[in-house]
Scaffold this motif. Structure first.
Motif, PDB file in Angstrom:
ATOM      1  N   ASP A  89      26.301 -32.639   0.231  1.00  0.00           N
ATOM      2  CA  ASP A  89      25.900 -31.646  -0.769  1.00  0.00           C
ATOM      3  C   ASP A  89      27.104 -30.908  -1.351  1.00  0.00           C
ATOM      4  N   GLY A  90      28.216 -30.898  -0.605  1.00  0.00           N
ATOM      5  CA  GLY A  90      29.448 -30.287  -1.093  1.00  0.00           C
ATOM      6  C   GLY A  90      30.280 -31.229  -1.946  1.00  0.00           C
ATOM      7  N   GLY A  91      29.751 -32.415  -2.228  1.00  0.00           N
ATOM      8  CA  GLY A  91      30.430 -33.343  -3.130  1.00  0.00           C
ATOM      9  C   GLY A  91      31.242 -34.426  -2.457  1.00  0.00           C
ATOM     10  N   ARG A  92      31.161 -34.523  -1.131  1.00  0.00           N
ATOM     11  CA  ARG A  92      31.897 -35.576  -0.439  1.00  0.00           C
ATOM     12  C   ARG A  92      31.129 -36.899  -0.533  1.00  0.00           C
ATOM     13  N   ALA A  93      31.872 -37.985  -0.504  1.00  0.00           N
ATOM     14  CA  ALA A  93      31.282 -39.311  -0.359  1.00  0.00           C
ATOM     15  C   ALA A  93      31.313 -39.647   1.130  1.00  0.00           C
ATOM     16  N   VAL A  94      30.150 -39.973   1.697  1.00  0.00           N
ATOM     17  CA  VAL A  94      30.037 -40.185   3.140  1.00  0.00           C
ATOM     18  C   VAL A  94      29.438 -41.562   3.403  1.00  0.00           C
ATOM     19  N   VAL A  95      30.150 -42.379   4.184  1.00  0.00           N
ATOM     20  CA  VAL A  95      29.674 -43.708   4.568  1.00  0.00           C
ATOM     21  C   VAL A  95      29.529 -43.727   6.086  1.00  0.00           C
ATOM     22  N   VAL A  96      28.348 -44.116   6.568  1.00  0.00           N
ATOM     23  CA  VAL A  96      28.080 -44.136   8.007  1.00  0.00           C
ATOM     24  C   VAL A  96      27.512 -45.496   8.397  1.00  0.00           C
ATOM     25  N   VAL A  97      28.154 -46.157   9.352  1.00  0.00           N
ATOM     26  CA  VAL A  97      27.557 -47.343   9.957  1.00  0.00           C
ATOM     27  C   VAL A  97      26.574 -46.869  11.015  1.00  0.00           C
ATOM     28  N   SER A  98      25.351 -47.375  10.945  1.00  0.00           N
ATOM     29  CA  SER A  98      24.319 -46.982  11.909  1.00  0.00           C
ATOM     30  C   SER A  98      23.567 -48.212  12.393  1.00  0.00           C
ATOM     31  N   HIS A  99      23.141 -48.143  13.645  1.00  0.00           N
ATOM     32  CA  HIS A  99      22.280 -49.206  14.186  1.00  0.00           C
ATOM     33  C   HIS A  99      20.921 -48.633  14.585  1.00  0.00           C
ATOM     34  N   LEU A 100      20.688 -47.366  14.271  1.00  0.00           N
ATOM     35  CA  LEU A 100      19.467 -46.688  14.693  1.00  0.00           C
ATOM     36  C   LEU A 100      18.468 -46.634  13.539  1.00  0.00           C
ATOM     37  N   ILE A 101      17.326 -47.253  13.738  1.00  0.00           N
ATOM     38  CA  ILE A 101      16.324 -47.343  12.685  1.00  0.00           C
ATOM     39  C   ILE A 101      15.882 -45.951  12.221  1.00  0.00           C
ATOM     40  N   HIS A 102      15.751 -45.009  13.163  1.00  0.00           N
ATOM     41  CA  HIS A 102      15.236 -43.691  12.773  1.00  0.00           C
ATOM     42  C   HIS A 102      16.266 -42.885  11.982  1.00  0.00           C
ATOM     43  N   ASP A 103      17.502 -43.392  11.829  1.00  0.00           N
ATOM     44  CA  ASP A 103      18.498 -42.699  11.011  1.00  0.00           C
ATOM     45  C   ASP A 103      18.371 -43.024   9.530  1.00  0.00           C
ATOM     46  N   LEU A 104      17.638 -44.066   9.176  1.00  0.00           N
ATOM     47  CA  LEU A 104      17.629 -44.529   7.794  1.00  0.00           C
ATOM     48  C   LEU A 104      17.167 -43.456   6.818  1.00  0.00           C
ATOM     49  N   GLY A 105      16.286 -42.580   7.258  1.00  0.00           N
ATOM     50  CA  GLY A 105      15.782 -41.536   6.378  1.00  0.00           C
ATOM     51  C   GLY A 105      16.807 -40.491   5.983  1.00  0.00           C
ATOM     52  N   TYR A 106      17.948 -40.459   6.662  1.00  0.00           N
ATOM     53  CA  TYR A 106      18.989 -39.485   6.326  1.00  0.00           C
ATOM     54  C   TYR A 106      19.821 -39.916   5.121  1.00  0.00           C
ATOM     55  N   PHE A 107      19.780 -41.194   4.783  1.00  0.00           N
ATOM     56  CA  PHE A 107      20.676 -41.729   3.761  1.00  0.00           C
ATOM     57  C   PHE A 107      20.071 -41.657   2.362  1.00  0.00           C
ATOM     58  N   ASP A 108      20.961 -41.534   1.378  1.00  0.00           N
ATOM     59  CA  ASP A 108      20.541 -41.663  -0.017  1.00  0.00           C
ATOM     60  C   ASP A 108      20.348 -43.133  -0.366  1.00  0.00           C
ATOM     61  N   THR A 109      21.228 -43.976   0.160  1.00  0.00           N
ATOM     62  CA  THR A 109      21.165 -45.420  -0.078  1.00  0.00           C
ATOM     63  C   THR A 109      21.577 -46.136   1.196  1.00  0.00           C
ATOM     64  N   VAL A 110      20.931 -47.254   1.474  1.00  0.00           N
ATOM     65  CA  VAL A 110      21.273 -48.071   2.642  1.00  0.00           C
ATOM     66  C   VAL A 110      21.629 -49.474   2.169  1.00  0.00           C
ATOM     67  N   TYR A 111      22.793 -49.956   2.641  1.00  0.00           N
ATOM     68  CA  TYR A 111      23.203 -51.333   2.376  1.00  0.00           C
ATOM     69  C   TYR A 111      23.176 -52.114   3.674  1.00  0.00           C
ATOM     70  N   GLU A 112      22.764 -53.361   3.574  1.00  0.00           N
ATOM     71  CA  GLU A 112      22.841 -54.264   4.723  1.00  0.00           C
ATOM     72  C   GLU A 112      23.968 -55.256   4.482  1.00  0.00           C
ATOM     73  N   LEU A 113      24.841 -55.395   5.465  1.00  0.00           N
ATOM     74  CA  LEU A 113      25.885 -56.409   5.400  1.00  0.00           C
ATOM     75  C   LEU A 113      25.304 -57.678   6.001  1.00  0.00           C
ATOM     76  N   ARG A 114      25.130 -58.677   5.150  1.00  0.00           N
ATOM     77  CA  ARG A 114      24.455 -59.904   5.575  1.00  0.00           C
ATOM     78  C   ARG A 114      25.175 -61.109   4.988  1.00  0.00           C
ATOM     79  N   ASP A 115      25.568 -62.029   5.839  1.00  0.00           N
ATOM     80  CA  ASP A 115      26.276 -63.240   5.402  1.00  0.00           C
ATOM     81  C   ASP A 115      27.515 -62.895   4.577  1.00  0.00           C
ATOM     82  N   GLY A 116      28.186 -61.809   4.963  1.00  0.00           N
ATOM     83  CA  GLY A 116      29.424 -61.442   4.296  1.00  0.00           C
ATOM     84  C   GLY A 116      29.263 -60.724   2.982  1.00  0.00           C
TER      85      GLY A 116
END
Length: 197
Positions: free
Chosen positions: A161-188
């Motif tokens: 909210d302060g204008g930072r760009a934040v990237v988080v790797v997560s493996h926890l399904i219940h964390d997905l709701g915290y993100f604005d956008t979720v990307y999956e890294l699949r087959d490179g």
């Protein structure tokens, strides 16, 4: 953009394109071995892509899975060391972050005596204490209890909210709701996945 990275004959990243805008909280998910850590290390400049280019603006803060702490130094000594490295006038921001994460009373403890969760908090504080514009966090809450886990996400949203760009790797399904956008890294490749409501 169009980032490729291989280990021997194995192409881990195969033309990855991703843009992280200021004020955005982005999640990266994927199976073990998909290349998430390779992607993050390439994003912050720790690895050089074989092809393609990474463009960064401003300061970068990186919290890897493996802590960067010295077990023989106290927490205060870590803060002083990174204060010099970042050319900061003081460690007030770091002290405030320790307070936010619920561990303000550990300054005189040697890092090697800290619990795994507290070492991870210190790792995170060291990545954030210079107030970078881009934060790249590789499963930064390993070992956190539920209270600290919630404190982390409150902090992440505040930074976003302060204008930072934040990237988080997560493996926890219940964390997905915290993100604005979720990307999956699949087959490179980066595939835009679930977009939380």
């Amino acid at each position: 953009m169009g980032v490729w990275k291989s280990y021997g004959t194995r192409a881990v990243l195969r033309g990855v394109d991703v843009v992280v805008e200021p004020g955005c909280l982005v999640g990266v998910v994927g199976e073990n071995g998909a290349g998430k850590t390779t992607l993050l290390r390439t994003m912050v400049g720790e690895l050089t892509p074989d092809r393609g280019a990474v463009h960064r603006k401003g300061e970068v803060g990186y919290s890897p899975q493996e802590t960067v702490i010295n077990p023989l130094l106290t927490v205060a000594q870590h803060l002083e060391l990174f204060q010099v490295a970042y050319r900061l006038p003081d460690v007030e921001q770091a002290l405030a972050l320790l307070e936010v994460l619920g561990c303000p009373d550990v300054l005189e403890q040697r890092a090697g005596t800290l619990s795994g969760g507290t070492r991870q908090k210190l790792n995170l504080v060291l990545a954030l204490m210079h107030q970078p514009t881009l934060l790249v966090l590789d499963e930064p809450y390993q070992g956190f209890d539920w209270d600290t886990h919630q404190r982390f996400w409150h902090l992440a949203r505040k930074l976003r909210d302060g204008g930072r760009a934040v990237v988080v790797v997560s493996h926890l399904i219940h964390d997905l709701g915290y993100f604005d956008t979720v990307y999956e890294l699949r087959d490179g490749l980066m595939v835009e996945g679930v977009r939380p409501a």
